[in-house]
Motif scaffolding. Structure first.
Motif, PDB file in Angstrom:
ATOM      1  N   VAL A 181       0.847  -1.188   0.000  1.00  0.00           N
ATOM      2  CA  VAL A 181       0.000   0.000   0.000  1.00  0.00           C
ATOM      3  C   VAL A 181       0.883   1.240   0.000  1.00  0.00           C
ATOM      4  O   VAL A 181       1.806   1.356   0.815  1.00  0.00           O
ATOM      5  N   TYR A 182       0.583   2.141  -0.914  1.00  0.00           N
ATOM      6  CA  TYR A 182       1.292   3.414  -1.023  1.00  0.00           C
ATOM      7  C   TYR A 182       0.299   4.540  -0.752  1.00  0.00           C
ATOM      8  O   TYR A 182      -0.886   4.403  -1.025  1.00  0.00           O
ATOM      9  N   LYS A 183       0.807   5.643  -0.239  1.00  0.00           N
ATOM     10  CA  LYS A 183      -0.051   6.780   0.085  1.00  0.00           C
ATOM     11  C   LYS A 183       0.551   8.040  -0.528  1.00  0.00           C
ATOM     12  O   LYS A 183       1.772   8.191  -0.586  1.00  0.00           O
ATOM     13  N   ARG A 184      -0.332   8.917  -0.973  1.00  0.00           N
ATOM     14  CA  ARG A 184       0.103  10.207  -1.533  1.00  0.00           C
ATOM     15  C   ARG A 184      -0.714  11.305  -0.877  1.00  0.00           C
ATOM     16  O   ARG A 184      -1.945  11.285  -0.897  1.00  0.00           O
ATOM     17  N   SER A 185      -0.032  12.270  -0.292  1.00  0.00           N
ATOM     18  CA  SER A 185      -0.708  13.436   0.285  1.00  0.00           C
ATOM     19  C   SER A 185      -1.008  14.430  -0.816  1.00  0.00           C
ATOM     20  O   SER A 185      -0.209  14.621  -1.728  1.00  0.00           O
ATOM     21  N   GLU A 186      -2.178  15.056  -0.706  1.00  0.00           N
ATOM     22  CA  GLU A 186      -2.623  15.997  -1.727  1.00  0.00           C
ATOM     23  C   GLU A 186      -3.076  17.289  -1.078  1.00  0.00           C
ATOM     24  O   GLU A 186      -2.976  17.449   0.136  1.00  0.00           O
ATOM     25  N   ASP A 187      -3.608  18.193  -1.866  1.00  0.00           N
ATOM     26  CA  ASP A 187      -4.112  19.464  -1.356  1.00  0.00           C
ATOM     27  C   ASP A 187      -5.227  19.247  -0.343  1.00  0.00           C
ATOM     28  O   ASP A 187      -5.863  18.202  -0.314  1.00  0.00           O
ATOM     29  N   SER A 188      -5.484  20.242   0.471  1.00  0.00           N
ATOM     30  CA  SER A 188      -6.568  20.235   1.467  1.00  0.00           C
ATOM     31  C   SER A 188      -6.432  19.101   2.475  1.00  0.00           C
ATOM     32  O   SER A 188      -7.418  18.583   2.973  1.00  0.00           O
ATOM     33  N   ASN A 189      -5.197  18.679   2.745  1.00  0.00           N
ATOM     34  CA  ASN A 189      -4.925  17.627   3.718  1.00  0.00           C
ATOM     35  C   ASN A 189      -5.593  16.295   3.344  1.00  0.00           C
ATOM     36  O   ASN A 189      -5.930  15.489   4.199  1.00  0.00           O
ATOM     37  N   LEU A 190      -5.831  16.066   2.068  1.00  0.00           N
ATOM     38  CA  LEU A 190      -6.410  14.808   1.594  1.00  0.00           C
ATOM     39  C   LEU A 190      -5.297  13.857   1.173  1.00  0.00           C
ATOM     40  O   LEU A 190      -4.189  14.285   0.826  1.00  0.00           O
ATOM     41  N   CYS A 191      -5.583  12.564   1.192  1.00  0.00           N
ATOM     42  CA  CYS A 191      -4.620  11.597   0.692  1.00  0.00           C
ATOM     43  C   CYS A 191      -5.335  10.532  -0.127  1.00  0.00           C
ATOM     44  O   CYS A 191      -6.518  10.272   0.050  1.00  0.00           O
ATOM     45  N   SER A 192      -4.576   9.949  -1.035  1.00  0.00           N
ATOM     46  CA  SER A 192      -5.049   8.856  -1.884  1.00  0.00           C
ATOM     47  C   SER A 192      -4.194   7.636  -1.605  1.00  0.00           C
ATOM     48  O   SER A 192      -3.066   7.751  -1.119  1.00  0.00           O
ATOM     49  N   TYR A 193      -4.744   6.484  -1.934  1.00  0.00           N
ATOM     50  CA  TYR A 193      -4.021   5.231  -1.739  1.00  0.00           C
ATOM     51  C   TYR A 193      -3.887   4.490  -3.061  1.00  0.00           C
ATOM     52  O   TYR A 193      -4.749   4.578  -3.938  1.00  0.00           O
ATOM     53  N   LEU A 194      -2.797   3.761  -3.171  1.00  0.00           N
ATOM     54  CA  LEU A 194      -2.489   2.933  -4.321  1.00  0.00           C
ATOM     55  C   LEU A 194      -2.131   1.561  -3.769  1.00  0.00           C
ATOM     56  O   LEU A 194      -1.324   1.473  -2.837  1.00  0.00           O
ATOM     57  N   VAL A 195      -2.754   0.513  -4.276  1.00  0.00           N
ATOM     58  CA  VAL A 195      -2.384  -0.842  -3.862  1.00  0.00           C
ATOM     59  C   VAL A 195      -1.878  -1.609  -5.074  1.00  0.00           C
ATOM     60  O   VAL A 195      -2.427  -1.511  -6.170  1.00  0.00           O
ATOM     61  N   VAL A 196      -0.791  -2.329  -4.841  1.00  0.00           N
ATOM     62  CA  VAL A 196      -0.127  -3.112  -5.877  1.00  0.00           C
ATOM     63  C   VAL A 196       0.109  -4.502  -5.297  1.00  0.00           C
ATOM     64  O   VAL A 196       0.535  -4.609  -4.137  1.00  0.00           O
ATOM     65  N   PRO A 197      -0.182  -5.565  -6.041  1.00  0.00           N
ATOM     66  CA  PRO A 197       0.120  -6.894  -5.508  1.00  0.00           C
ATOM     67  C   PRO A 197       1.571  -6.966  -5.020  1.00  0.00           C
ATOM     68  O   PRO A 197       2.486  -6.446  -5.666  1.00  0.00           O
ATOM     69  N   THR A 198       1.749  -7.588  -3.853  1.00  0.00           N
ATOM     70  CA  THR A 198       3.078  -7.698  -3.249  1.00  0.00           C
ATOM     71  C   THR A 198       4.066  -8.293  -4.235  1.00  0.00           C
ATOM     72  O   THR A 198       3.733  -9.192  -4.993  1.00  0.00           O
ATOM     73  N   GLU A 199       5.263  -7.770  -4.207  1.00  0.00           N
ATOM     74  CA  GLU A 199       6.392  -8.177  -5.041  1.00  0.00           C
ATOM     75  C   GLU A 199       6.271  -7.724  -6.490  1.00  0.00           C
ATOM     76  O   GLU A 199       7.096  -8.090  -7.318  1.00  0.00           O
ATOM     77  N   LYS A 200       5.258  -6.929  -6.794  1.00  0.00           N
ATOM     78  CA  LYS A 200       5.173  -6.329  -8.131  1.00  0.00           C
ATOM     79  C   LYS A 200       5.772  -4.926  -8.044  1.00  0.00           C
ATOM     80  O   LYS A 200       5.628  -4.246  -7.025  1.00  0.00           O
ATOM     81  N   PRO A 201       6.436  -4.473  -9.092  1.00  0.00           N
ATOM     82  CA  PRO A 201       7.006  -3.116  -9.047  1.00  0.00           C
ATOM     83  C   PRO A 201       5.906  -2.059  -9.121  1.00  0.00           C
ATOM     84  O   PRO A 201       4.800  -2.323  -9.604  1.00  0.00           O
ATOM     85  N   LEU A 202       6.213  -0.886  -8.643  1.00  0.00           N
ATOM     86  CA  LEU A 202       5.306   0.250  -8.770  1.00  0.00           C
ATOM     87  C   LEU A 202       5.121   0.510 -10.264  1.00  0.00           C
ATOM     88  O   LEU A 202       6.100   0.587 -11.005  1.00  0.00           O
ATOM     89  N   PRO A 203       3.883   0.576 -10.748  1.00  0.00           N
ATOM     90  CA  PRO A 203       3.653   0.761 -12.186  1.00  0.00           C
ATOM     91  C   PRO A 203       4.323   2.033 -12.704  1.00  0.00           C
ATOM     92  O   PRO A 203       4.351   3.061 -12.025  1.00  0.00           O
ATOM     93  N   GLN A 204       4.860   1.950 -13.893  1.00  0.00           N
ATOM     94  CA  GLN A 204       5.605   3.060 -14.488  1.00  0.00           C
ATOM     95  C   GLN A 204       4.761   4.329 -14.583  1.00  0.00           C
ATOM     96  O   GLN A 204       5.263   5.423 -14.356  1.00  0.00           O
ATOM     97  N   GLU A 205       3.454   4.196 -14.869  1.00  0.00           N
ATOM     98  CA  GLU A 205       2.616   5.383 -15.040  1.00  0.00           C
ATOM     99  C   GLU A 205       2.387   6.154 -13.745  1.00  0.00           C
ATOM    100  O   GLU A 205       1.963   7.295 -13.774  1.00  0.00           O
ATOM    101  N   VAL A 206       2.679   5.539 -12.595  1.00  0.00           N
ATOM    102  CA  VAL A 206       2.530   6.264 -11.323  1.00  0.00           C
ATOM    103  C   VAL A 206       3.873   6.464 -10.616  1.00  0.00           C
ATOM    104  O   VAL A 206       3.936   7.129  -9.588  1.00  0.00           O
ATOM    105  N   ALA A 207       4.929   5.898 -11.148  1.00  0.00           N
ATOM    106  CA  ALA A 207       6.232   5.958 -10.481  1.00  0.00           C
ATOM    107  C   ALA A 207       6.790   7.372 -10.389  1.00  0.00           C
ATOM    108  O   ALA A 207       7.596   7.660  -9.511  1.00  0.00           O
ATOM    109  N   SER A 208       6.358   8.268 -11.240  1.00  0.00           N
ATOM    110  CA  SER A 208       6.914   9.615 -11.229  1.00  0.00           C
ATOM    111  C   SER A 208       6.181  10.548 -10.264  1.00  0.00           C
ATOM    112  O   SER A 208       6.534  11.715 -10.148  1.00  0.00           O
TER     113      SER A 208
END
Length: 83
Positions: free
Chosen positions: A5-32
């Motif tokens: 599970v990955y978390k990203r903080s955003e404006d207005s003190n909000l956050c989003s979550y990203l889940v990736v199956p364990t042992e899979k790399p972070l997808p290239q389209e979100v890695a940046s």
């Protein structure tokens, strides 16, 4: 299913979550973007409860479609309400 599970903080003190199956790399389209490790090797099940603001059925659909699942804009939460 075990996920990382990955978390990203955003404006207005909000956050989003990203889940990736364990042992899979972070997808290239979100890695940046600014995703930080939140929890590793987490049990993520179809149990009807939201996990990290993600509806399990939707998350499993997203993972099957693109290899990861991400919070929808309307499902973001304040940083203090996370998990």
């Amino acid at each position: 299913m075990k996920v990382d599970v990955y978390k990203r903080s955003e404006d207005s003190n909000l956050c989003s979550y990203l889940v990736v199956p364990t042992e899979k790399p972070l997808p290239q389209e979100v890695a940046s973007t600014d995703w930080l490790v939140h929890e590793l090797n987490v049990d993520f099940e179809r149990d009807g409860k939201k996990h990290f603001t993600l509806n399990p059925e939707d998350a499993f659909h997203q993972i099957g479609e693109k290899g990861y699942a991400i919070s929808h804009l309307d499902d973001r939460t304040t940083d203090t309400d996370a998990h």
